[in-house]
Design a protein around this motif. Structure first.
Motif, PDB file in Angstrom:
ATOM      1  N   ALA A  12       0.791  -1.225   0.000  1.00  0.00           N
ATOM      2  CA  ALA A  12       0.000   0.000   0.000  1.00  0.00           C
ATOM      3  C   ALA A  12       0.823   1.275   0.000  1.00  0.00           C
ATOM      4  O   ALA A  12       0.248   2.374  -0.132  1.00  0.00           O
ATOM      5  CB  ALA A  12      -0.944   0.015   1.210  1.00  0.00           C
ATOM      6  N   HIS A  13       2.150   1.163   0.128  1.00  0.00           N
ATOM      7  CA  HIS A  13       2.977   2.377   0.170  1.00  0.00           C
ATOM      8  C   HIS A  13       4.425   1.985  -0.057  1.00  0.00           C
ATOM      9  O   HIS A  13       5.042   1.333   0.789  1.00  0.00           O
ATOM     10  CB  HIS A  13       2.823   3.065   1.530  1.00  0.00           C
ATOM     11  N   THR A  14       4.956   2.402  -1.196  1.00  0.00           N
ATOM     12  CA  THR A  14       6.364   2.165  -1.501  1.00  0.00           C
ATOM     13  C   THR A  14       6.890   3.343  -2.297  1.00  0.00           C
ATOM     14  O   THR A  14       6.109   4.203  -2.737  1.00  0.00           O
ATOM     15  CB  THR A  14       6.538   0.844  -2.279  1.00  0.00           C
ATOM     16  N   HIS A  15       8.189   3.401  -2.474  1.00  0.00           N
ATOM     17  CA  HIS A  15       8.823   4.467  -3.261  1.00  0.00           C
ATOM     18  C   HIS A  15       9.724   3.798  -4.295  1.00  0.00           C
ATOM     19  O   HIS A  15      10.922   3.584  -4.046  1.00  0.00           O
ATOM     20  CB  HIS A  15       9.646   5.386  -2.348  1.00  0.00           C
ATOM     21  N   LEU A  16       9.155   3.449  -5.430  1.00  0.00           N
ATOM     22  CA  LEU A  16       9.915   2.705  -6.432  1.00  0.00           C
ATOM     23  C   LEU A  16      11.126   3.485  -6.920  1.00  0.00           C
ATOM     24  O   LEU A  16      12.180   2.902  -7.183  1.00  0.00           O
ATOM     25  CB  LEU A  16       9.014   2.342  -7.613  1.00  0.00           C
ATOM     26  N   ASP A  17      10.993   4.809  -7.041  1.00  0.00           N
ATOM     27  CA  ASP A  17      12.127   5.602  -7.514  1.00  0.00           C
ATOM     28  C   ASP A  17      13.266   5.572  -6.512  1.00  0.00           C
ATOM     29  O   ASP A  17      14.437   5.418  -6.877  1.00  0.00           O
ATOM     30  CB  ASP A  17      11.694   7.037  -7.834  1.00  0.00           C
ATOM     31  N   VAL A  42       1.247  -2.432  -6.323  1.00  0.00           N
ATOM     32  CA  VAL A  42       1.873  -1.493  -5.398  1.00  0.00           C
ATOM     33  C   VAL A  42       1.323  -0.097  -5.645  1.00  0.00           C
ATOM     34  O   VAL A  42       0.884   0.230  -6.753  1.00  0.00           O
ATOM     35  CB  VAL A  42       3.410  -1.459  -5.541  1.00  0.00           C
ATOM     36  N   VAL A  43       1.365   0.727  -4.615  1.00  0.00           N
ATOM     37  CA  VAL A  43       1.124   2.165  -4.731  1.00  0.00           C
ATOM     38  C   VAL A  43       2.465   2.841  -4.488  1.00  0.00           C
ATOM     39  O   VAL A  43       3.017   2.769  -3.384  1.00  0.00           O
ATOM     40  CB  VAL A  43       0.079   2.660  -3.719  1.00  0.00           C
ATOM     41  N   GLU A  63       0.682  -2.116 -15.385  1.00  0.00           N
ATOM     42  CA  GLU A  63      -0.669  -2.140 -14.825  1.00  0.00           C
ATOM     43  C   GLU A  63      -0.697  -2.519 -13.354  1.00  0.00           C
ATOM     44  O   GLU A  63      -1.723  -2.343 -12.678  1.00  0.00           O
ATOM     45  CB  GLU A  63      -1.532  -3.115 -15.624  1.00  0.00           C
ATOM     46  N   ARG A  64       0.411  -3.000 -12.831  1.00  0.00           N
ATOM     47  CA  ARG A  64       0.475  -3.380 -11.412  1.00  0.00           C
ATOM     48  C   ARG A  64       0.859  -2.205 -10.515  1.00  0.00           C
ATOM     49  O   ARG A  64       0.894  -2.359  -9.290  1.00  0.00           O
ATOM     50  CB  ARG A  64       1.483  -4.514 -11.238  1.00  0.00           C
ATOM     51  N   VAL A  65       1.112  -1.049 -11.107  1.00  0.00           N
ATOM     52  CA  VAL A  65       1.598   0.113 -10.365  1.00  0.00           C
ATOM     53  C   VAL A  65       0.541   1.217 -10.367  1.00  0.00           C
ATOM     54  O   VAL A  65      -0.028   1.555 -11.411  1.00  0.00           O
ATOM     55  CB  VAL A  65       2.906   0.651 -10.968  1.00  0.00           C
ATOM     56  N   PHE A  66       0.299   1.784  -9.187  1.00  0.00           N
ATOM     57  CA  PHE A  66      -0.559   2.953  -9.018  1.00  0.00           C
ATOM     58  C   PHE A  66       0.256   4.011  -8.271  1.00  0.00           C
ATOM     59  O   PHE A  66       1.310   3.707  -7.716  1.00  0.00           O
ATOM     60  CB  PHE A  66      -1.818   2.582  -8.242  1.00  0.00           C
ATOM     61  N   ALA A  67      -0.232   5.242  -8.265  1.00  0.00           N
ATOM     62  CA  ALA A  67       0.567   6.345  -7.719  1.00  0.00           C
ATOM     63  C   ALA A  67      -0.207   7.142  -6.679  1.00  0.00           C
ATOM     64  O   ALA A  67      -1.447   7.176  -6.676  1.00  0.00           O
ATOM     65  CB  ALA A  67       1.029   7.268  -8.842  1.00  0.00           C
ATOM     66  N   ALA A  68       0.558   7.791  -5.799  1.00  0.00           N
ATOM     67  CA  ALA A  68       0.030   8.800  -4.876  1.00  0.00           C
ATOM     68  C   ALA A  68       0.934  10.018  -4.976  1.00  0.00           C
ATOM     69  O   ALA A  68       2.150   9.881  -5.084  1.00  0.00           O
ATOM     70  CB  ALA A  68       0.002   8.278  -3.443  1.00  0.00           C
ATOM     71  N   PRO A  94      -5.899   9.547 -13.834  1.00  0.00           N
ATOM     72  CA  PRO A  94      -6.672   8.368 -13.417  1.00  0.00           C
ATOM     73  C   PRO A  94      -5.907   7.332 -12.616  1.00  0.00           C
ATOM     74  O   PRO A  94      -6.488   6.658 -11.763  1.00  0.00           O
ATOM     75  CB  PRO A  94      -7.170   7.788 -14.748  1.00  0.00           C
ATOM     76  N   ARG A  95      -4.601   7.183 -12.853  1.00  0.00           N
ATOM     77  CA  ARG A  95      -3.856   6.160 -12.120  1.00  0.00           C
ATOM     78  C   ARG A  95      -3.200   6.713 -10.853  1.00  0.00           C
ATOM     79  O   ARG A  95      -2.476   5.994 -10.158  1.00  0.00           O
ATOM     80  CB  ARG A  95      -2.827   5.478 -13.025  1.00  0.00           C
ATOM     81  N   VAL A  96      -3.467   7.963 -10.545  1.00  0.00           N
ATOM     82  CA  VAL A  96      -3.115   8.523  -9.238  1.00  0.00           C
ATOM     83  C   VAL A  96      -4.291   8.235  -8.313  1.00  0.00           C
ATOM     84  O   VAL A  96      -5.377   8.779  -8.490  1.00  0.00           O
ATOM     85  CB  VAL A  96      -2.826  10.028  -9.330  1.00  0.00           C
ATOM     86  N   VAL A  97      -4.080   7.363  -7.337  1.00  0.00           N
ATOM     87  CA  VAL A  97      -5.193   6.837  -6.550  1.00  0.00           C
ATOM     88  C   VAL A  97      -5.241   7.389  -5.133  1.00  0.00           C
ATOM     89  O   VAL A  97      -6.125   7.003  -4.359  1.00  0.00           O
ATOM     90  CB  VAL A  97      -5.143   5.293  -6.501  1.00  0.00           C
ATOM     91  N   ALA A  98      -4.313   8.282  -4.771  1.00  0.00           N
ATOM     92  CA  ALA A  98      -4.321   8.845  -3.419  1.00  0.00           C
ATOM     93  C   ALA A  98      -3.559  10.155  -3.397  1.00  0.00           C
ATOM     94  O   ALA A  98      -2.704  10.417  -4.247  1.00  0.00           O
ATOM     95  CB  ALA A  98      -3.707   7.863  -2.418  1.00  0.00           C
TER      96      ALA A  98
END
Length: 268
Positions: A12-17, A42-43, A63-68, A94-98
């Motif tokens: 629910a919360h990660t920092h891929l970069d 992941v978000v 498609e497995r990645v969403f953003a906040a 649209p893919r920013v979910v939070a």
């Protein structure tokens, strides 16, 4: 790599970069490792404007990645209209979910508390305007975070990322309908108060996260973290709560889908 979970779960919360992902291939490889452990989505979360732009773009690569998106409270010394305009634009994607991570941080002194409060209130309003959940960063500021949410009126969906409170604070959050997300810190054997909260929190108000590359769970504390490590945290919390890992993973996945609207985004 951990043993594959018996049912998939969302980080629910990660920092891929910050984990080192720069390109679409980096992101795919990181998510492939996560999938092998049973972490299927992941978000990825921003802490400054450049990170917010990157997260929003990375969410379109896989498609497995969403953003906040938000400005981390420690970065709010410079929070002008141009920053607000860009965050508002990104929040509408649209893919920013939070909207997150935002809140208050009294541990570091990188930003004055007055600036943090102003930015936090603005992000609360942005979450309401966009209809997206608010993702809270709360470090040594429990009472003031609740005070802001109570005075401003909390959005319908609120997630306390890397929940760090005790049982009493968990009860205060849960009574308000907030969701508590537990990171690797909940697996630390000396985190007695936090583990008591993780044991108690209602199952439909519980998420797991990595906050990678930080807060690697036991027994790998101090080593680099990645989304696949959410599997360790899930299993540890399941043992703590005396629950079947498959049942807990299924419940957490349902909560993540409900809070972040992941199914709706995937189908749009």
């Amino acid at each position: 790599m951990p043993e594959t979970l018996p049912a998939p779960v969302v980080d629910a919360h990660t920092h891929l970069d910050a984990c080192g992902a720069k390109t679409p291939q980096d992101v795919r490889e990181m998510l492939d490792r996560a999938n092998a452990a049973g972490v299927d989505r992941v978000v990825t979360v921003a802490d400054d404007l450049d990170s917010a732009r990157w997260a929003a773009e990375a969410a379109t690569w896989d498609e497995r990645v969403f953003a906040a998106v938000a400005l981390h409270p420690t970065r709010t010394s410079d929070f002008g209209d141009d920053v607000k305009a860009e965050l508002t634009r990104l929040a509408g994607l649209p893919r920013v979910v939070a909207i997150g991570e935002t809140g208050l941080d009294y541990y570091w002194d990188y930003a004055p508390r007055v600036a943090q409060h102003e930015a936090f209130r603005w992000h609360v309003d942005l979450a309401k305007r966009t209809g997206k959940p608010l993702m809270i960063h709360d470090r040594d500021a429990h009472d003031d975070v609740l005070a802001v949410l109570d005075s401003e009126g909390a959005p319908d969906r609120v997630v306390f990322h890397c929940f760090s409170g005790d049982l009493a604070f968990a009860r205060a959050c849960a009574e308000r309908g907030f969701v508590l997300s537990f990171a690797g810190t909940a697996t630390f054997r000396n985190a007695h108060a936090l583990r008591e909260a993780a044991r108690w929190v209602p199952g439909d108000q519980l998420l797991v996260e990595t906050d990678a590359p930080f807060l690697t769970p036991h027994p790998f504390r101090g080593r680099p973290n990645e989304p696949y490590c959410a599997a360790y945290t899930l299993r540890d919390i399941a043992t703590l709560r005396e629950e079947d890992p498959a049942d807990l993973a299924t419940m957490i996945t349902r909560t993540a889908e409900r809070i972040f609207g992941l199914r709706d985004v995937a189908e749009s």
